[in-house]
Structure formats: structure tokens, C-alpha cells
Design an enzyme around this catalytic site. Structure first.
Site, mmCIF file in Angstrom:
data_model
loop_
_atom_site.group_PDB
_atom_site.id
_atom_site.type_symbol
_atom_site.label_atom_id
_atom_site.label_comp_id
_atom_site.label_asym_id
_atom_site.label_seq_id
_atom_site.Cartn_x
_atom_site.Cartn_y
_atom_site.Cartn_z
ATOM 1 N N ARG A 75 11.587 -110.080 87.970
ATOM 2 C CA ARG A 75 12.819 -109.540 87.367
ATOM 3 C C ARG A 75 13.575 -110.607 86.578
ATOM 4 N NH1 ARG A 75 17.069 -109.021 90.229
ATOM 5 N NH2 ARG A 75 15.988 -108.516 92.161
ATOM 6 N N TYR A 128 22.391 -91.454 68.710
ATOM 7 C CA TYR A 128 21.389 -90.989 69.668
ATOM 8 C C TYR A 128 22.131 -90.409 70.886
ATOM 9 C CZ TYR A 128 17.342 -91.009 72.694
ATOM 10 O OH TYR A 128 16.328 -90.626 73.537
ATOM 11 N N ASP A 208 21.554 -100.345 65.944
ATOM 12 C CA ASP A 208 20.325 -99.798 66.525
ATOM 13 C C ASP A 208 19.333 -99.620 65.373
ATOM 14 O OD1 ASP A 208 18.300 -98.094 67.416
ATOM 15 O OD2 ASP A 208 19.621 -96.975 68.758
ATOM 16 N N LYS A 233 9.473 -96.149 70.339
ATOM 17 C CA LYS A 233 9.173 -95.396 69.122
ATOM 18 C C LYS A 233 8.149 -96.162 68.286
ATOM 19 C CE LYS A 233 12.295 -92.816 70.942
ATOM 20 N NZ LYS A 233 13.695 -92.927 70.590
HETATM 21 C C1 LIG Z 1 14.831 -93.067 71.438
HETATM 22 C C2 LIG Z 1 16.016 -93.753 70.942
HETATM 23 C C3 LIG Z 1 16.856 -94.473 71.816
HETATM 24 C C4 LIG Z 1 16.601 -94.549 73.299
HETATM 25 O O1 LIG Z 1 15.421 -95.199 73.598
HETATM 26 P P1 LIG Z 1 14.571 -94.959 74.961
HETATM 27 O O2 LIG Z 1 13.466 -95.918 74.829
HETATM 28 O O3 LIG Z 1 14.181 -93.516 74.977
HETATM 29 O O4 LIG Z 1 15.521 -95.272 76.087
HETATM 30 C C5 LIG Z 1 17.945 -95.113 71.264
HETATM 31 N N1 LIG Z 1 18.227 -95.050 69.950
HETATM 32 C C6 LIG Z 1 17.457 -94.360 69.089
HETATM 33 C C7 LIG Z 1 17.817 -94.338 67.650
HETATM 34 C C8 LIG Z 1 16.334 -93.688 69.552
HETATM 35 O O5 LIG Z 1 15.585 -92.994 68.683
#
Ligand SMILES: *Cc1c(COP(=O)(O)O)cnc(C)c1O
Length: 446
Positions: A75, A128, A208, A233
Site C-alpha cells: 500500500r 463526470y 480531468d 478508459k
Molecule cells: C470514467 C471517468 C471517471 C471515473 O473513472 P473510474 O476509473 O471509473 O473511477 C472520471 N472522469 C471521467 C471523465 C471519466 O470518463
């Protein structure tokens, strides 16, 4: 272990650097494998009490203070995850990256280390869904409030600003309408505000960058203080693993590592491995191909009579086409508008448009091979979803209407199939949907 005499990574383009020469690392002394082994060890053997003490005392210190990481417990730090973090930092042009178990744990950590009780966040009004929930539901419990405004407007920023503002938070392109927020413009605005603020009261910008990926856009170079990612993603890219990362200057490293240690959203090395070995090395090649498909499909949809509008930063008709061209660029300077698009069926063609949209989606879901009805994005498979009733269903209808998310809107995330086949699947489904217009008994305009 760094082999002496090797050329610097900086001498190579990102695409090559993500494939070759990145597995030599201060995090792991091995050199014979072409591919790093998956490390899977909860605890690490310590050769002396002194080393054990040092391992705890030095945790979270950067390379400058502690050139050799002392591994103690998974961790805290893990060699394979460390390699992934080095590569992510390099891709985004940041000094350090800290990985997390998911995008949401990375976003929680970025906000967690930058804010404390009574601080305020200004966020774009479209985020999101879980980020919105984090900001509107959980952080207020710790005394951190968020004002949601349209960050495309400086006057909205001005009226949301207060002495308590600590963070401006945004995604660009915005999900699902692909609206862009001008990162440079926000940075200029922040520059004016911050010049009169004490160091610890400066307003920081968090972006983000999940939709664009570092291949298409590097917010740190445009003025962001921290970048957050859902690695789940396009960076992981194959739809097999979840992960997240926060990337930025070294001064945040210690807090991010301590936050991760105590809140515990640790990326498993078993998930770090495919992202390191499959995801990042293929990111550039995948993005180039997915973008090419997005461009072809966007043009095809734009010219189709049943489609009312297509929003894709790569189209000349895109409302922010000029901003797209200056902000969305590959590390080699090529225009890179990403692999996601949004389009709307023309409701005026049908008396019962929601029914026609449902028919269209169900037809794709059941008959097409190249287009899969599923949430998420950035995979080798092309994915379609209806934001109004699926990913964005919890938002009030008036708000969705005001930002242009319609019941007839669909989000398409292009994968790696041949674009001719994707186009053909869409064409057939649109053709069948058009048949509804003339088929007897169907609630559509004659
Ligand atoms: C999917 C997504 C998240 C969250 O990510 P996870 O890996 O599902 O926790 C945050 N911001 C955007 C723009 C996303 O597409």
C-alpha cells in the site's frame, strides 16, 4: 536500473518513449526481461532494522532526497506501479505521477490534498457523474463547498470566486457534448487573481484529462496545476482494468502518497501491469486510428438526413473549432480531436422521437457487430450509449436541455474496428430507423 550510456528518454518522441527504453527505472533493478514481470508481493524483505526504519522514515520523499525507493508494504509503494507512474508522468509532461485504484480515487485524492475545511471549489457545471456526486454530496460533509458554473464564461468565474476559493476543477472535452473549456484562458484569469494572494491561498487548476488522453492534450503545459485521469478508459485501452492517476509537480508527491496510504485507493500491481505493458505502449497508435475513424464517422453522420447534428472537435462545424485546433494537439504538434463524438437523431422527422431513438439503439445492440451498447469509453471496441437516459440520467431534465443533452442524443466512443464497418453498421441501423417513418402503425410523421 539505469544502464549507463543509454540515450535520454527526452531524445525520443512520446510514441517511441512509451514503448522502448522506459522500463529502466529507479524503482526496479532488473534488466534481462523485455517485459517487466508482474510484481505480486504484499510485504518486502528488509535486510536490516536500519533499512526498515529508513523505509518508514523516507516514505513519500522524492528522488532528489531518496534516490532509491525502500519497499516495505504494497500500500506504500510497489516497483511495478512505480514504473507505471514514471511513464505516466513522462506522458503528461509532469514531474511525478501517483497511481490509484480508479479514476474516482485519483480525483478524490487530488481534491483531498489541495483542500481543507472551509475551502471552496469552482467546478464546471457539467462533470463526470461520480465527480459531481463527490463534490456535491461528500465533500460538503467535510466543510468543502462547490459552486458549479459555466467555465466557458469568465463572468461566471468572477461571480463564483470568493476568498475561500481554492480549486478550479474541469474536464475538457466535456462529457457528453464535447464542449471545450479553454485551459489557457482559465490560467490567465487565475494569474490575475493569484498575483494578490498569499502562496497558500492561491487558486489551483485541476483538469480531468481522461477524454483527451495525454496523446491529444497535455493540460500541465497549458497551465493546469494537477492533471487527473481515469486510466480505465483510453490509457488502459482494452477494457480489462481500472485505474487512476494524479500527475503534476513534485511538491505534491508526498501528500498524494500519504493520502493514498491512508485512504487506501491503491492500484493493484496486477492491474498496473497491463496498463504499463499493453496500454501505454499502444496509446499513440490506438489514438491515431480511433481518431481517424471518429473523423470519418463524424462526417458520415453529419451528412445523413436522419441526423440533426454532430458534435466532434475534429469537424469544421464544431462550435469551438478554433480552440480545438490550438488546445488538442499530439506531442508532435498534430491536431488531435480525440475518439469520442456526440450526435443527435432529428426529432422532427418522427412524431415519437424517443421511440425512434430506442429502435435505433436496440437495432444496433442486437444486429451490429462493430457497435456495442455499453457505458465507458476508450476501448478497442466501439461503444454507444444514450447519455440522457443512461450515464446522465440523474441530472434534472431542464439542465440537460439547457446544455444541449437531448433525448435523441447518443455518445459514440470509436474503437479500433475498420471505420468502413462501423459506418456500415450505422448506415444499416439508420436505414431501418428511417423505415419507421413510412411503416404503417408507427407513431411517426408521414
Ligand atoms: C470514467 C471517468 C471517471 C471515473 O473513472 P473510474 O476509473 O471509473 O473511477 C472520471 N472522469 C471521467 C471523465 C471519466 O470518463
Amino acid at each position: 536500473m539505469k544502464r549507463k550510456g543509454r540515450r535520454n528518454r527526452q531524445d525520443y518522441r512520446m510514441r517511441s518513449a512509451m514503448i522502448d527504453g522506459c522500463y529502466d527505472s529507479r524503482h526496479w533493478e532488473y534488466d534481462h526481461h523485455l517485459i517487466p514481470p508482474i510484481s505480486s508481493s504484499v510485504a518486502f524483505r528488509l535486510s536490516s532494522l536500519h533499512r526498515g526504519e529508513e523505509g518508514f522514515a523516507r516514505f513519500g520523499e522524492g528522488e532528489d532526497i531518496c534516490p532509491e525507493t525502500i519497499f516495505v508494504y504494497d500500500r506504500l509503494d510497489d516497483p511495478l506501479r512505480g514504473m507505471l507512474e514514471e511513464k505516466l508522468a513522462y506522458a503528461e509532461g509532469g514531474e511525478v505521477a501517483v497511481s490509484f485504484a480508479s479514476g474516482m480515487s485519483a480525483i478524490s485524492a487530488a481534491l483531498g490534498v489541495l483542500t481543507k475545511q472551509t475551502d471552496e471549489v469552482i467546478a464546471h457545471n457539467m462533470l463526470y457523474g461520480c465527480t459531481y456526486s463527490l463534490l456535491s454530496h461528500w465533500l460538503p460533509r467535510y466543510g468543502i463547498q462547490t459552486k458549479f458554473v459555466d467555465l466557458k464564461s469568465t463572468s461566471a468565474l468572477n461571480s463564483a470566486l470568493s476568498e475561500k476559493t481554492k480549486v478550479v476543477y474541469l474536464e475538457t472535452p466535456v462529457n457528453p457534448t464535447l464542449d471545450l473549456i479553454d485551459i489557457g484562458a482559465i490560467k490567465n484569469w487565475l494569474g490575475d487573481i493569484n498575483k494578490d494572494r498569499a502562496e497558500d491561498r492561491k487558486v489551483l487548476l485541476v483538469v480531468d484529462n481522461t477524454f483527451a488522453t495525454p496523446y491529444c492534450q497535455r493540460p500541465l503545459s497549458l497551465g493546469a496545476d494537477l492533471v487527473v485521469h481515469s486510466l480505465t478508459k483510453n490509457i488502459a485501452g482494452f477494457g480489462t482494468d481500472m485505474g487512476g492517476a494524479v500527475i503534476g509537480p513534485a511538491k505534491y508527491l508526498r501528500d498524494l502518497l500519504l493520502y493514498r496510504k491512508d485512504f487506501g485507493g491503491v492500484l493493484s500491481p496486477k492491474s498496473a501491469w497491463p496498463i504499463l505493458v499493453y496500454g501505454l505502449p499502444t496509446l499513440a497508435a490506438r489514438m491515431v486510428n480511433q481518431q481517424k475513424s471518429a473523423q470519418h464517422i463524424a462526417r458520415f453522420l453529419e451528412s445523413h438526413p436522419l441526423v440533426k447534428r454532430v458534435l466532434y472537435p475534429g469537424l469544421k462545424s464544431f462550435p469551438q473549432w478554433e480552440l480545438a485546433q490550438s488546445q488538442m494537439m499530439s506531442p508532435d504538434g498534430k491536431f488531435s480531436p480525440g475518439s469520442v463524438l456526440y450526435f443527435e437523431l432529428d426529432s422532427e422527422k418522427f412524431t415519437d422521437a424517443p421511440k425512434a431513438v430506442e429502435f435505433f439503439i436496440d437495432y444496433l445492440a442486437n444486429n451490429s457487430r462493430c457497435i456495442t451498447l455499453a457505458v465507458s469509453l476508450g476501448q478497442v471496441r466501439t461503444l454507444i450509449e444514450a447519455p440522457y437516459s443512461m450515464t446522465h440520467s440523474s441530472l434534472p431534465a431542464e439542465f440537460k436541455n439547457s446544455i444541449g443533452v437531448s433525448t435523441c442524443g447518443l455518445r459514440l466512443s470509436l474503437g479500433l474496428e475498420d471505420w468502413h464497418d462501423i459506418e456500415n453498421d450505422l448506415e444499416v441501423a439508420l436505414g431501418r430507423t428511417a423505415d419507421l417513418i413510412t411503416s404503417p402503425g408507427c407513431a411517426v410523421h408521414p
